[in-house]
Design a protein around this motif. Sequence first.
Motif, PDB file in Angstrom:
ATOM      1  N   ILE A  22       0.838  -1.201   0.000  1.00 39.07           N
ATOM      2  CA  ILE A  22       0.000   0.000   0.000  1.00 39.07           C
ATOM      3  C   ILE A  22       0.870   1.248   0.000  1.00 39.07           C
ATOM      4  O   ILE A  22       0.618   2.204  -0.739  1.00 39.07           O
ATOM      5  CB  ILE A  22      -0.967  -0.011   1.202  1.00 39.07           C
ATOM      6  N   ALA A  23       1.904   1.246   0.828  1.00 34.85           N
ATOM      7  CA  ALA A  23       2.789   2.415   0.898  1.00 34.85           C
ATOM      8  C   ALA A  23       3.505   2.656  -0.434  1.00 34.85           C
ATOM      9  O   ALA A  23       3.681   3.799  -0.846  1.00 34.85           O
ATOM     10  CB  ALA A  23       3.802   2.228   2.019  1.00 34.85           C
ATOM     11  N   ARG A  24       3.904   1.581  -1.105  1.00 36.76           N
ATOM     12  CA  ARG A  24       4.611   1.735  -2.385  1.00 36.76           C
ATOM     13  C   ARG A  24       3.693   2.206  -3.501  1.00 36.76           C
ATOM     14  O   ARG A  24       4.058   3.057  -4.300  1.00 36.76           O
ATOM     15  CB  ARG A  24       5.235   0.397  -2.795  1.00 36.76           C
ATOM     16  N   THR A  25       2.506   1.620  -3.583  1.00 33.76           N
ATOM     17  CA  THR A  25       1.634   1.906  -4.724  1.00 33.76           C
ATOM     18  C   THR A  25       0.778   3.154  -4.538  1.00 33.76           C
ATOM     19  O   THR A  25       0.539   3.887  -5.500  1.00 33.76           O
ATOM     20  CB  THR A  25       0.718   0.712  -5.032  1.00 33.76           C
ATOM     21  N   GLU A  26       0.303   3.393  -3.320  1.00 38.73           N
ATOM     22  CA  GLU A  26      -0.640   4.500  -3.102  1.00 38.73           C
ATOM     23  C   GLU A  26      -0.079   5.620  -2.243  1.00 38.73           C
ATOM     24  O   GLU A  26      -0.709   6.669  -2.126  1.00 38.73           O
ATOM     25  CB  GLU A  26      -1.912   3.964  -2.438  1.00 38.73           C
ATOM     26  N   GLY A  27       1.053   5.384  -1.618  1.00 38.67           N
ATOM     27  CA  GLY A  27       1.626   6.387  -0.731  1.00 38.67           C
ATOM     28  C   GLY A  27       1.192   6.166   0.708  1.00 38.67           C
ATOM     29  O   GLY A  27       0.242   5.448   0.998  1.00 38.67           O
ATOM     30  N   VAL A  28       1.899   6.809   1.599  1.00 39.78           N
ATOM     31  CA  VAL A  28       1.662   6.619   3.033  1.00 39.78           C
ATOM     32  C   VAL A  28       0.298   7.159   3.458  1.00 39.78           C
ATOM     33  O   VAL A  28      -0.343   6.608   4.360  1.00 39.78           O
ATOM     34  CB  VAL A  28       2.800   7.282   3.843  1.00 39.78           C
ATOM     35  N   LEU A  29      -0.171   8.209   2.818  1.00 42.31           N
ATOM     36  CA  LEU A  29      -1.463   8.786   3.205  1.00 42.31           C
ATOM     37  C   LEU A  29      -2.640   7.860   2.918  1.00 42.31           C
ATOM     38  O   LEU A  29      -3.743   8.089   3.422  1.00 42.31           O
ATOM     39  CB  LEU A  29      -1.668  10.135   2.507  1.00 42.31           C
ATOM     40  N   ALA A  30      -2.423   6.809   2.144  1.00 45.31           N
ATOM     41  CA  ALA A  30      -3.495   5.853   1.862  1.00 45.31           C
ATOM     42  C   ALA A  30      -3.937   5.121   3.122  1.00 45.31           C
ATOM     43  O   ALA A  30      -5.053   4.601   3.176  1.00 45.31           O
ATOM     44  CB  ALA A  30      -3.040   4.847   0.808  1.00 45.31           C
ATOM     45  N   PHE A  31      -3.086   5.085   4.134  1.00 42.95           N
ATOM     46  CA  PHE A  31      -3.463   4.423   5.388  1.00 42.95           C
ATOM     47  C   PHE A  31      -4.545   5.177   6.141  1.00 42.95           C
ATOM     48  O   PHE A  31      -5.160   4.646   7.041  1.00 42.95           O
ATOM     49  CB  PHE A  31      -2.239   4.239   6.296  1.00 42.95           C
ATOM     50  N   TRP A  32      -4.760   6.440   5.776  1.00 42.65           N
ATOM     51  CA  TRP A  32      -5.786   7.239   6.435  1.00 42.65           C
ATOM     52  C   TRP A  32      -6.981   7.490   5.530  1.00 42.65           C
ATOM     53  O   TRP A  32      -7.755   8.403   5.777  1.00 42.65           O
ATOM     54  CB  TRP A  32      -5.180   8.548   6.932  1.00 42.65           C
ATOM     55  N   LYS A  33      -7.157   6.655   4.495  1.00 43.21           N
ATOM     56  CA  LYS A  33      -8.368   6.756   3.681  1.00 43.21           C
ATOM     57  C   LYS A  33      -9.550   6.353   4.548  1.00 43.21           C
ATOM     58  O   LYS A  33      -9.500   5.372   5.280  1.00 43.21           O
ATOM     59  CB  LYS A  33      -8.286   5.828   2.473  1.00 43.21           C
ATOM     60  N   GLY A  34     -10.613   7.102   4.452  1.00 45.15           N
ATOM     61  CA  GLY A  34     -11.796   6.798   5.247  1.00 45.15           C
ATOM     62  C   GLY A  34     -11.748   7.367   6.647  1.00 45.15           C
ATOM     63  O   GLY A  34     -12.541   6.974   7.501  1.00 45.15           O
ATOM     64  N   LEU A  35     -10.845   8.289   6.918  1.00 48.90           N
ATOM     65  CA  LEU A  35     -10.743   8.864   8.258  1.00 48.90           C
ATOM     66  C   LEU A  35     -11.978   9.687   8.613  1.00 48.90           C
ATOM     67  O   LEU A  35     -12.443   9.637   9.747  1.00 48.90           O
ATOM     68  CB  LEU A  35      -9.481   9.725   8.365  1.00 48.90           C
ATOM     69  N   LEU A  36     -12.521  10.421   7.655  1.00 51.32           N
ATOM     70  CA  LEU A  36     -13.677  11.266   7.946  1.00 51.32           C
ATOM     71  C   LEU A  36     -14.894  10.458   8.416  1.00 51.32           C
ATOM     72  O   LEU A  36     -15.505  10.806   9.430  1.00 51.32           O
ATOM     73  CB  LEU A  36     -14.027  12.131   6.728  1.00 51.32           C
ATOM     74  N   PRO A  37     -15.273   9.359   7.751  1.00 49.30           N
ATOM     75  CA  PRO A  37     -16.398   8.580   8.273  1.00 49.30           C
ATOM     76  C   PRO A  37     -16.134   7.991   9.655  1.00 49.30           C
ATOM     77  O   PRO A  37     -17.029   7.939  10.496  1.00 49.30           O
ATOM     78  CB  PRO A  37     -16.590   7.469   7.241  1.00 49.30           C
ATOM     79  N   VAL A  38     -14.910   7.578   9.892  1.00 49.16           N
ATOM     80  CA  VAL A  38     -14.557   7.036  11.217  1.00 49.16           C
ATOM     81  C   VAL A  38     -14.689   8.126  12.270  1.00 49.16           C
ATOM     82  O   VAL A  38     -15.248   7.910  13.346  1.00 49.16           O
ATOM     83  CB  VAL A  38     -13.126   6.445  11.205  1.00 49.16           C
ATOM     84  N   TYR A  39     -14.185   9.301  11.954  1.00 44.20           N
ATOM     85  CA  TYR A  39     -14.271  10.412  12.896  1.00 44.20           C
ATOM     86  C   TYR A  39     -15.729  10.813  13.139  1.00 44.20           C
ATOM     87  O   TYR A  39     -16.118  11.069  14.277  1.00 44.20           O
ATOM     88  CB  TYR A  39     -13.479  11.610  12.374  1.00 44.20           C
ATOM     89  N   CYS A  40     -16.524  10.864  12.080  1.00 42.10           N
ATOM     90  CA  CYS A  40     -17.940  11.235  12.227  1.00 42.10           C
ATOM     91  C   CYS A  40     -18.713  10.203  13.037  1.00 42.10           C
ATOM     92  O   CYS A  40     -19.717  10.536  13.669  1.00 42.10           O
ATOM     93  CB  CYS A  40     -18.582  11.417  10.856  1.00 42.10           C
ATOM     94  N   ARG A  41     -18.266   8.968  13.032  1.00 39.24           N
ATOM     95  CA  ARG A  41     -18.903   7.936  13.830  1.00 39.24           C
ATOM     96  C   ARG A  41     -18.447   8.002  15.285  1.00 39.24           C
ATOM     97  O   ARG A  41     -19.251   7.832  16.194  1.00 39.24           O
ATOM     98  CB  ARG A  41     -18.585   6.557  13.241  1.00 39.24           C
ATOM     99  N   GLN A  42     -17.177   8.243  15.513  1.00 42.25           N
ATOM    100  CA  GLN A  42     -16.631   8.191  16.864  1.00 42.25           C
ATOM    101  C   GLN A  42     -16.828   9.471  17.662  1.00 42.25           C
ATOM    102  O   GLN A  42     -16.971   9.421  18.884  1.00 42.25           O
ATOM    103  CB  GLN A  42     -15.137   7.859  16.810  1.00 42.25           C
ATOM    104  N   ALA A  43     -16.799  10.624  17.012  1.00 47.53           N
ATOM    105  CA  ALA A  43     -16.884  11.893  17.735  1.00 47.53           C
ATOM    106  C   ALA A  43     -18.171  12.034  18.550  1.00 47.53           C
ATOM    107  O   ALA A  43     -18.102  12.347  19.741  1.00 47.53           O
ATOM    108  CB  ALA A  43     -16.709  13.062  16.773  1.00 47.53           C
ATOM    109  N   PRO A  44     -19.350  11.794  17.985  1.00 45.42           N
ATOM    110  CA  PRO A  44     -20.560  11.907  18.806  1.00 45.42           C
ATOM    111  C   PRO A  44     -20.599  10.887  19.944  1.00 45.42           C
ATOM    112  O   PRO A  44     -21.033  11.206  21.054  1.00 45.42           O
ATOM    113  CB  PRO A  44     -21.704  11.644  17.816  1.00 45.42           C
ATOM    114  N   PHE A  45     -20.126   9.681  19.684  1.00 46.05           N
ATOM    115  CA  PHE A  45     -20.105   8.662  20.727  1.00 46.05           C
ATOM    116  C   PHE A  45     -19.224   9.096  21.893  1.00 46.05           C
ATOM    117  O   PHE A  45     -19.623   9.008  23.055  1.00 46.05           O
ATOM    118  CB  PHE A  45     -19.596   7.327  20.154  1.00 46.05           C
ATOM    119  N   ASN A  46     -18.028   9.578  21.592  1.00 40.82           N
ATOM    120  CA  ASN A  46     -17.112   9.992  22.654  1.00 40.82           C
ATOM    121  C   ASN A  46     -17.637  11.207  23.403  1.00 40.82           C
ATOM    122  O   ASN A  46     -17.498  11.292  24.627  1.00 40.82           O
ATOM    123  CB  ASN A  46     -15.725  10.276  22.082  1.00 40.82           C
ATOM    124  N   MET A  47     -18.243  12.135  22.686  1.00 39.52           N
ATOM    125  CA  MET A  47     -18.786  13.321  23.325  1.00 39.52           C
ATOM    126  C   MET A  47     -19.906  12.937  24.299  1.00 39.52           C
ATOM    127  O   MET A  47     -19.925  13.384  25.449  1.00 39.52           O
ATOM    128  CB  MET A  47     -19.323  14.289  22.274  1.00 39.52           C
TER     129      MET A  47
END
Length: 79
Positions: free
Chosen positions: A35-60
């Motif tokens: 993944i790091a070679r073909t898509e770059g290191v930032l590919a590991f954080w694909k989908g961060l926004l949906p994860v954050y939108c799911r976790q933020a209200p729960f944690n709050m």
Amino acid sequence: LVGCPFDVLKTRLMNQGGGNPALYRGGVVGAALAIARTEGVLAFWKGLLPVYCRQAPFNMLNYLIMEKLTVTFLGKSNF
């Protein structure tokens, strides 16, 4: 932020299919390197926004409820 790369790796490994030839050889380390070679290191954080939108209200809500219960039953606040 810390767990997102592990979720990406898990999802990629699970979705590569059982009958198809393995896209990511070498297990978790091989998949991470591929993944790091073909898509770059930032590919590991694909989908961060949906994860954050799911976790933020729960944690709050979790912290608000815990604070209310602490004040109700112990009569003091942590703040």
